[in-house]
Write a protein that holds these residues in place. Structure first.
Motif, PDB file in Angstrom:
ATOM      1  N   ARG A   1       0.827  -1.208   0.000  1.00  0.00           N
ATOM      2  CA  ARG A   1       0.000   0.000   0.000  1.00  0.00           C
ATOM      3  C   ARG A   1       0.863   1.261   0.000  1.00  0.00           C
ATOM      4  O   ARG A   1       0.525   2.241  -0.626  1.00  0.00           O
ATOM      5  N   THR A   2       1.955   1.229   0.739  1.00  0.00           N
ATOM      6  CA  THR A   2       2.768   2.438   0.905  1.00  0.00           C
ATOM      7  C   THR A   2       4.172   2.296   0.327  1.00  0.00           C
ATOM      8  O   THR A   2       4.991   3.193   0.486  1.00  0.00           O
ATOM      9  N   GLY A   3       4.454   1.170  -0.314  1.00  0.00           N
ATOM     10  CA  GLY A   3       5.730   0.991  -0.978  1.00  0.00           C
ATOM     11  C   GLY A   3       6.734   0.119  -0.256  1.00  0.00           C
ATOM     12  O   GLY A   3       7.677  -0.378  -0.871  1.00  0.00           O
ATOM     13  N   ALA A   4       6.583  -0.103   1.029  1.00  0.00           N
ATOM     14  CA  ALA A   4       7.588  -0.863   1.785  1.00  0.00           C
ATOM     15  C   ALA A   4       7.635  -2.331   1.365  1.00  0.00           C
ATOM     16  O   ALA A   4       8.715  -2.877   1.113  1.00  0.00           O
TER      17      ALA A   4
ATOM     18  N   PRO B   1       2.197  -6.078   3.634  1.00  0.00           N
ATOM     19  CA  PRO B   1       2.095  -5.314   4.869  1.00  0.00           C
ATOM     20  C   PRO B   1       1.123  -5.971   5.848  1.00  0.00           C
ATOM     21  O   PRO B   1       0.250  -6.749   5.450  1.00  0.00           O
ATOM     22  N   GLU B   2       1.307  -5.609   7.091  1.00  0.00           N
ATOM     23  CA  GLU B   2       0.297  -5.936   8.097  1.00  0.00           C
ATOM     24  C   GLU B   2      -0.645  -4.745   8.176  1.00  0.00           C
ATOM     25  O   GLU B   2      -0.213  -3.598   8.194  1.00  0.00           O
ATOM     26  N   ASN B   3      -1.935  -5.026   8.198  1.00  0.00           N
ATOM     27  CA  ASN B   3      -2.952  -3.991   8.352  1.00  0.00           C
ATOM     28  C   ASN B   3      -3.861  -4.381   9.510  1.00  0.00           C
ATOM     29  O   ASN B   3      -4.470  -5.452   9.474  1.00  0.00           O
ATOM     30  N   LEU B   4      -3.919  -3.547  10.512  1.00  0.00           N
ATOM     31  CA  LEU B   4      -4.794  -3.777  11.668  1.00  0.00           C
ATOM     32  C   LEU B   4      -4.574  -5.168  12.280  1.00  0.00           C
ATOM     33  O   LEU B   4      -5.507  -5.915  12.530  1.00  0.00           O
TER      34      LEU B   4
ATOM     35  N   GLY C   1       3.858  -1.354  10.821  1.00  0.00           N
ATOM     36  CA  GLY C   1       4.057  -0.078  11.495  1.00  0.00           C
ATOM     37  C   GLY C   1       4.729  -0.235  12.837  1.00  0.00           C
ATOM     38  O   GLY C   1       5.605   0.539  13.204  1.00  0.00           O
ATOM     39  N   SER C   2       4.338  -1.277  13.575  1.00  0.00           N
ATOM     40  CA  SER C   2       4.928  -1.452  14.900  1.00  0.00           C
ATOM     41  C   SER C   2       5.031  -2.898  15.358  1.00  0.00           C
ATOM     42  O   SER C   2       5.814  -3.201  16.244  1.00  0.00           O
ATOM     43  N   ASP C   3       4.259  -3.820  14.778  1.00  0.00           N
ATOM     44  CA  ASP C   3       4.252  -5.191  15.290  1.00  0.00           C
ATOM     45  C   ASP C   3       4.536  -6.219  14.192  1.00  0.00           C
ATOM     46  O   ASP C   3       5.647  -6.662  14.044  1.00  0.00           O
ATOM     47  N   GLY C   4       3.541  -6.615  13.443  1.00  0.00           N
ATOM     48  CA  GLY C   4       3.719  -7.543  12.331  1.00  0.00           C
ATOM     49  C   GLY C   4       3.494  -9.002  12.645  1.00  0.00           C
ATOM     50  O   GLY C   4       3.370  -9.823  11.744  1.00  0.00           O
ATOM     51  N   GLU C   5       3.453  -9.354  13.917  1.00  0.00           N
ATOM     52  CA  GLU C   5       3.344 -10.773  14.298  1.00  0.00           C
ATOM     53  C   GLU C   5       2.052 -11.422  13.800  1.00  0.00           C
ATOM     54  O   GLU C   5       2.064 -12.586  13.406  1.00  0.00           O
ATOM     55  N   GLY C   6       0.941 -10.683  13.821  1.00  0.00           N
ATOM     56  CA  GLY C   6      -0.331 -11.257  13.378  1.00  0.00           C
ATOM     57  C   GLY C   6      -0.288 -11.673  11.916  1.00  0.00           C
ATOM     58  O   GLY C   6      -0.720 -12.761  11.549  1.00  0.00           O
ATOM     59  N   ALA C   7       0.249 -10.820  11.064  1.00  0.00           N
ATOM     60  CA  ALA C   7       0.339 -11.129   9.634  1.00  0.00           C
ATOM     61  C   ALA C   7       1.303 -12.272   9.372  1.00  0.00           C
ATOM     62  O   ALA C   7       1.026 -13.162   8.565  1.00  0.00           O
TER      63      ALA C   7
ATOM     64  N   MET D   1       8.466  -0.534  10.329  1.00  0.00           N
ATOM     65  CA  MET D   1       8.582   0.787   9.722  1.00  0.00           C
ATOM     66  C   MET D   1       8.409   1.905  10.750  1.00  0.00           C
ATOM     67  O   MET D   1       8.491   3.076  10.417  1.00  0.00           O
ATOM     68  N   ARG D   2       8.135   1.553  11.983  1.00  0.00           N
ATOM     69  CA  ARG D   2       8.006   2.514  13.092  1.00  0.00           C
ATOM     70  C   ARG D   2       6.996   3.624  12.765  1.00  0.00           C
ATOM     71  O   ARG D   2       7.282   4.799  12.890  1.00  0.00           O
ATOM     72  N   SER D   3       5.814   3.195  12.369  1.00  0.00           N
ATOM     73  CA  SER D   3       4.734   4.130  12.034  1.00  0.00           C
ATOM     74  C   SER D   3       3.618   3.960  13.058  1.00  0.00           C
ATOM     75  O   SER D   3       3.010   2.895  13.123  1.00  0.00           O
ATOM     76  N   ASP D   4       3.346   4.999  13.825  1.00  0.00           N
ATOM     77  CA  ASP D   4       2.316   4.850  14.845  1.00  0.00           C
ATOM     78  C   ASP D   4       1.282   5.970  14.873  1.00  0.00           C
ATOM     79  O   ASP D   4       0.445   6.029  15.757  1.00  0.00           O
ATOM     80  N   THR D   5       1.332   6.834  13.883  1.00  0.00           N
ATOM     81  CA  THR D   5       0.288   7.857  13.750  1.00  0.00           C
ATOM     82  C   THR D   5      -0.383   7.661  12.404  1.00  0.00           C
ATOM     83  O   THR D   5       0.187   7.039  11.496  1.00  0.00           O
ATOM     84  N   GLU D   6      -1.565   8.195  12.243  1.00  0.00           N
ATOM     85  CA  GLU D   6      -2.273   8.050  10.970  1.00  0.00           C
ATOM     86  C   GLU D   6      -1.431   8.564   9.808  1.00  0.00           C
ATOM     87  O   GLU D   6      -1.296   7.891   8.776  1.00  0.00           O
ATOM     88  N   ALA D   7      -0.843   9.728   9.971  1.00  0.00           N
ATOM     89  CA  ALA D   7      -0.028  10.305   8.890  1.00  0.00           C
ATOM     90  C   ALA D   7       1.165   9.413   8.567  1.00  0.00           C
ATOM     91  O   ALA D   7       1.469   9.171   7.394  1.00  0.00           O
ATOM     92  N   ALA D   8       1.832   8.903   9.575  1.00  0.00           N
ATOM     93  CA  ALA D   8       3.004   8.052   9.351  1.00  0.00           C
ATOM     94  C   ALA D   8       2.607   6.722   8.732  1.00  0.00           C
ATOM     95  O   ALA D   8       3.302   6.191   7.860  1.00  0.00           O
TER      96      ALA D   8
END
Length: 169
Positions: free
Chosen positions: A17-20, A69-72, A106-112, A136-143
């Motif tokens: 979604r964001t390129g990573a 990516p992991e999403n939610l 963004g911060s975890d990834g274990e679920g995915a 990716m250390r993203s924890d705000t909506e913008a990040a």
């Protein structure tokens, strides 16, 4: 790169979604190609979007790398849909093949990561190269929504997975 997969091959499947996750997949692909050139191997490596992968692609590959990516706290919807769509057409036909996973989170990834491993366990695939989470250390909506680039260390990790999977063919 042809879209048809033939012979002994590494198939890299990605959704981003964001390129990573796409950057990780491309890094793994480039590293696998470098090993191919270095060793003079005749094996192939293919890079395909999750929405474009067919059961035939899965059947013709000997190794798989799933990058998403992991999403939610779950695997991204498009990668999950890809695996759902492919699951039964290749069930009992790809057992014992090797795989790995790269999850961008963004911060975890274990679920995915756990989700992909469970699906691959159902296929009886062998995780010869342990999957990784690139945080990716993203924890705000913008990040979270911002375009992402991988650090040098993350690019190296992704490349190592691609090169190692290809070398195992």
């Amino acid at each position: 790169m042809s879209n048809e997969i033939t012979g002994s091959a590494l198939l890299i499947v990605w959704h981003s979604r964001t390129g990573a996750a796409e950057a990780a997949a491309r890094q793994a692909y480039d590293a696998a190609l470098a090993i191919r050139r270095e060793l003079g191997e005749h094996h192939n490596v293919y890079l395909k979007r999750a929405c474009d992968v067919t059961p035939q692609d899965m059947l013709e590959a000997n190794a798989y790398l799933f990058c998403a990516p992991e999403n939610l706290a779950s695997l991204s919807g498009q990668m999950k849909e890809c695996l759902d769509r492919l699951y039964y057409p290749v069930l009992h036909r790809i057992e014992g093949r090797i795989f790995s996973v790269i999850i961008t989170a963004g911060s975890d990834g274990e679920g995915a990561l756990r989700q992909v491993r469970r699906i691959c366990s159902g296929w009886r695939l062998n995780e010869r190269v342990p999957g990784i989470i690139l945080n990716m250390r993203s924890d705000t909506e913008a990040a979270i929504l911002a375009p992402k680039t991988l650090s040098e260390a993350q690019r190296q990790q992704a490349g190592e997975i691609g090169a190692t999977l290809f070398a195992l063919l």
